[in-house]
Design a protein around this motif. Sequence first.
Motif, PDB file in Angstrom:
ATOM      1  N   GLY A  31     109.652  54.065  61.048  1.00  0.00           N
ATOM      2  CA  GLY A  31     109.751  53.057  59.988  1.00  0.00           C
ATOM      3  C   GLY A  31     110.935  51.836  60.832  1.00  0.00           C
ATOM      4  O   GLY A  31     111.312  52.270  61.589  1.00  0.00           O
ATOM      5  N   SER A  32     110.536  50.758  60.185  1.00  0.00           N
ATOM      6  CA  SER A  32     111.615  49.499  60.517  1.00  0.00           C
ATOM      7  C   SER A  32     112.768  49.743  60.528  1.00  0.00           C
ATOM      8  O   SER A  32     113.624  49.540  61.421  1.00  0.00           O
ATOM      9  CB  SER A  32     111.069  48.449  59.576  1.00  0.00           C
ATOM     10  N   THR A  33     113.234  50.667  59.269  1.00  0.00           N
ATOM     11  CA  THR A  33     114.675  51.118  58.985  1.00  0.00           C
ATOM     12  C   THR A  33     115.348  51.677  60.122  1.00  0.00           C
ATOM     13  O   THR A  33     116.472  51.413  60.690  1.00  0.00           O
ATOM     14  CB  THR A  33     114.615  51.903  57.855  1.00  0.00           C
ATOM     15  N   ASN A  60     111.260  38.859  52.834  1.00  0.00           N
ATOM     16  CA  ASN A  60     111.840  39.694  51.818  1.00  0.00           C
ATOM     17  C   ASN A  60     113.359  39.006  51.593  1.00  0.00           C
ATOM     18  O   ASN A  60     114.029  39.258  52.771  1.00  0.00           O
ATOM     19  CB  ASN A  60     111.973  41.085  52.166  1.00  0.00           C
ATOM     20  N   ARG A  67     106.601  57.339  57.166  1.00  0.00           N
ATOM     21  CA  ARG A  67     107.728  56.849  58.135  1.00  0.00           C
ATOM     22  C   ARG A  67     107.445  56.698  59.652  1.00  0.00           C
ATOM     23  O   ARG A  67     107.856  57.330  60.607  1.00  0.00           O
ATOM     24  CB  ARG A  67     108.821  58.112  58.136  1.00  0.00           C
ATOM     25  N   ILE A 116     113.391  37.816  58.992  1.00  0.00           N
ATOM     26  CA  ILE A 116     112.074  38.308  58.504  1.00  0.00           C
ATOM     27  C   ILE A 116     111.172  36.903  58.420  1.00  0.00           C
ATOM     28  O   ILE A 116     111.223  36.486  57.240  1.00  0.00           O
ATOM     29  CB  ILE A 116     112.498  39.012  57.035  1.00  0.00           C
ATOM     30  N   VAL A 163     107.382  43.162  59.164  1.00  0.00           N
ATOM     31  CA  VAL A 163     106.636  44.285  58.452  1.00  0.00           C
ATOM     32  C   VAL A 163     105.559  43.494  57.487  1.00  0.00           C
ATOM     33  O   VAL A 163     104.621  44.520  57.058  1.00  0.00           O
ATOM     34  CB  VAL A 163     107.554  45.212  57.934  1.00  0.00           C
ATOM     35  N   TYR A 164     105.592  42.395  57.115  1.00  0.00           N
ATOM     36  CA  TYR A 164     104.574  41.778  56.194  1.00  0.00           C
ATOM     37  C   TYR A 164     103.566  40.976  57.353  1.00  0.00           C
ATOM     38  O   TYR A 164     102.450  40.441  56.532  1.00  0.00           O
ATOM     39  CB  TYR A 164     105.164  40.834  55.135  1.00  0.00           C
ATOM     40  N   ASP A 194     111.936  41.108  62.098  1.00  0.00           N
ATOM     41  CA  ASP A 194     111.291  42.402  61.352  1.00  0.00           C
ATOM     42  C   ASP A 194     110.192  41.767  60.733  1.00  0.00           C
ATOM     43  O   ASP A 194     110.010  41.024  59.608  1.00  0.00           O
ATOM     44  CB  ASP A 194     112.304  42.505  60.267  1.00  0.00           C
ATOM     45  N   SER A 251     105.704  47.930  60.968  1.00  0.00           N
ATOM     46  CA  SER A 251     105.598  49.127  60.148  1.00  0.00           C
ATOM     47  C   SER A 251     104.425  49.341  59.576  1.00  0.00           C
ATOM     48  O   SER A 251     103.566  48.515  59.168  1.00  0.00           O
ATOM     49  CB  SER A 251     106.698  48.765  59.029  1.00  0.00           C
ATOM     50  N   SER A 293     104.445  51.009  56.878  1.00  0.00           N
ATOM     51  CA  SER A 293     104.876  51.386  55.136  1.00  0.00           C
ATOM     52  C   SER A 293     104.289  50.474  54.288  1.00  0.00           C
ATOM     53  O   SER A 293     103.922  50.641  53.212  1.00  0.00           O
ATOM     54  CB  SER A 293     106.342  51.044  55.247  1.00  0.00           C
ATOM     55  N   LYS A 294     103.884  49.139  54.582  1.00  0.00           N
ATOM     56  CA  LYS A 294     103.571  48.067  53.464  1.00  0.00           C
ATOM     57  C   LYS A 294     101.925  48.126  53.736  1.00  0.00           C
ATOM     58  O   LYS A 294     101.175  47.611  52.796  1.00  0.00           O
ATOM     59  CB  LYS A 294     103.957  46.603  54.101  1.00  0.00           C
ATOM     60  N   TYR A 308     119.001  38.445  62.813  1.00  0.00           N
ATOM     61  CA  TYR A 308     118.241  39.584  62.364  1.00  0.00           C
ATOM     62  C   TYR A 308     117.268  38.477  61.582  1.00  0.00           C
ATOM     63  O   TYR A 308     117.824  37.668  60.343  1.00  0.00           O
ATOM     64  CB  TYR A 308     118.718  40.600  61.567  1.00  0.00           C
ATOM     65  N   TYR A 335     116.906  40.956  53.431  1.00  0.00           N
ATOM     66  CA  TYR A 335     116.496  42.150  53.218  1.00  0.00           C
ATOM     67  C   TYR A 335     117.630  42.927  52.657  1.00  0.00           C
ATOM     68  O   TYR A 335     118.508  43.179  53.416  1.00  0.00           O
ATOM     69  CB  TYR A 335     115.595  42.700  54.143  1.00  0.00           C
TER      70      TYR A 335
HETATM   71  C1  LIG Z   1     111.818  43.279  55.894  1.00  0.00           C
HETATM   72  C2  LIG Z   1     111.688  44.537  55.540  1.00  0.00           C
HETATM   73  N1  LIG Z   1     111.940  45.321  56.614  1.00  0.00           N
HETATM   74  C3  LIG Z   1     111.969  46.802  56.657  1.00  0.00           C
HETATM   75  C4  LIG Z   1     111.679  47.566  55.443  1.00  0.00           C
HETATM   76  C5  LIG Z   1     111.339  49.015  55.477  1.00  0.00           C
HETATM   77  O1  LIG Z   1     110.614  49.202  56.406  1.00  0.00           O
HETATM   78  P1  LIG Z   1     110.314  50.858  56.641  1.00  0.00           P
HETATM   79  O2  LIG Z   1     109.595  51.700  55.593  1.00  0.00           O
HETATM   80  O3  LIG Z   1     109.271  50.720  57.776  1.00  0.00           O
HETATM   81  O4  LIG Z   1     111.372  51.434  57.048  1.00  0.00           O
HETATM   82  C6  LIG Z   1     111.323  46.821  54.075  1.00  0.00           C
HETATM   83  C7  LIG Z   1     110.786  47.374  53.090  1.00  0.00           C
HETATM   84  O5  LIG Z   1     110.969  46.930  51.977  1.00  0.00           O
HETATM   85  C8  LIG Z   1     111.272  45.377  54.480  1.00  0.00           C
HETATM   86  O6  LIG Z   1     111.195  44.548  53.383  1.00  0.00           O
END
Ligand SMILES: Cc1ncc(COP(=O)(O)O)c(C=O)c1O
Length: 392
Positions: free
Chosen positions: A92-94, A172, A240, A167, A202-203, A200, A230, A232-233, A165, A118
């Motif tokens: 995951g991005s986290t 977000n 993960r 987005i 992810v969207y 980042d 990611s 995740s979305k 950093y 974020y």
């Molecule tokens: C900008 C951003 N980065 C990362 C995440 C989390 O991503 P992941 O589930 O891949 O760790 C989110 C989720 O809300 C997000 O909005």
Amino acid sequence: LANEVEKTMQNAPQGATTHAISLLLGHPDPTTLLTPEFTEAMQNVASSPQALTALQYGSEQGNRALLDYLIGKISAEQSIALRHDQMMIVAGSTHAVDMIARLYTQPGDTVLVESPTYADALHIFRDHGVELCGVPMDKQGVCVDEMASLLSRLQHDSRLPKLFYTIPTFHNPTGITLIESRRQQIVELARRYGFMIVEDDVYRHLAFEQEVPSSFFALAGNVPVMQIGSFSKTLAPGLRLGWLVAPSEAIARFVGCGTTQMGGGASPLSAQIVAEYCRVGAWDRHVESLRRLYQMRRDTMLDALQRYMPPSVKWTQPNGGFFLWLTLPEPMQASVVKQIALAHGVIVGAGGGYFSNAADGSHNLRLTYSFAPPDQIEKAVEILAGVLNDLS
Ligand SMILES: Cc1ncc(COP(=O)(O)O)c(C=O)c1O
């Protein structure tokens, strides 16, 4: 399926509650998670000889089939020629943000972030003891002039940032997309002041009506950029699973670091299932249907805001992603609105949590349209508007 989802909710996913409508969670719509094609991919992996490999420690860089797929897809989408040594699979991005903060900053270093940004990224950077410095945004993303003045002040104080950093796409918490000309200007600032850009993204795949601007990675030339993606979305956060694109020296450093060496590559079982799912084209089809679904949710929320909100309240018009951002008139405190809305059965995110300096978000709320079904979105906006009308 709705009943099943309701039952599953009894086991309360992170931050969820059954008693109120949540416009807080940045989660995908729960009804999109377990599609027949995803179930088939899981079954195919479980009954194949690769199941045993997938259940072992994996290769440090990540599942090879998934890497090959993502390298081909991202190279084509972003018009870049990614090499195999420029990508790794992450949990995951986290995981990627944490790894970058751990290996590329020291406590006390300066890190630039968007203002707002974020909330959990702020949390990670704080865990690593860095000094956060927010750059204001307008409707076109980060304000580059303000960023340039900030950098010159930081240079004067010998506090130049290690990294920025961002987005950039369907941000977000605001839903705003940074326009391409500003991306180019930020690359020039990074070249001049010697900081790295962490995008980042992810969207990025959840665009509703138009092409997304070129990524920082595609624009950067020899300026170091790390780009995070990611599943995740656009598939399921419980996998993960994500990916990190970065200069080959950085990937080598992440692959060789203690946690990767000790734990092996990220999420081998998830990666094997997703590789199988992607191989048959299912992810592309799924993303296409999510774009239409979330576009309709966005429209439902915008229509409801237009219908019910007092004229003093303003909001962003996202072209993709999960969120939009409300600005309340000055005397209204977002934290108070959040409490009263909760008492009326609606959960929203108060702005303060999304800023490196919490006071900057006193008059903002984040609303998510990805998670609640349309009738609940409409009802929640009506209730929230009632709260704001009463307060004004
Ligand atoms: C900008 C951003 N980065 C990362 C995440 C989390 O991503 P992941 O589930 O891949 O760790 C989110 C989720 O809300 C997000 O909005």
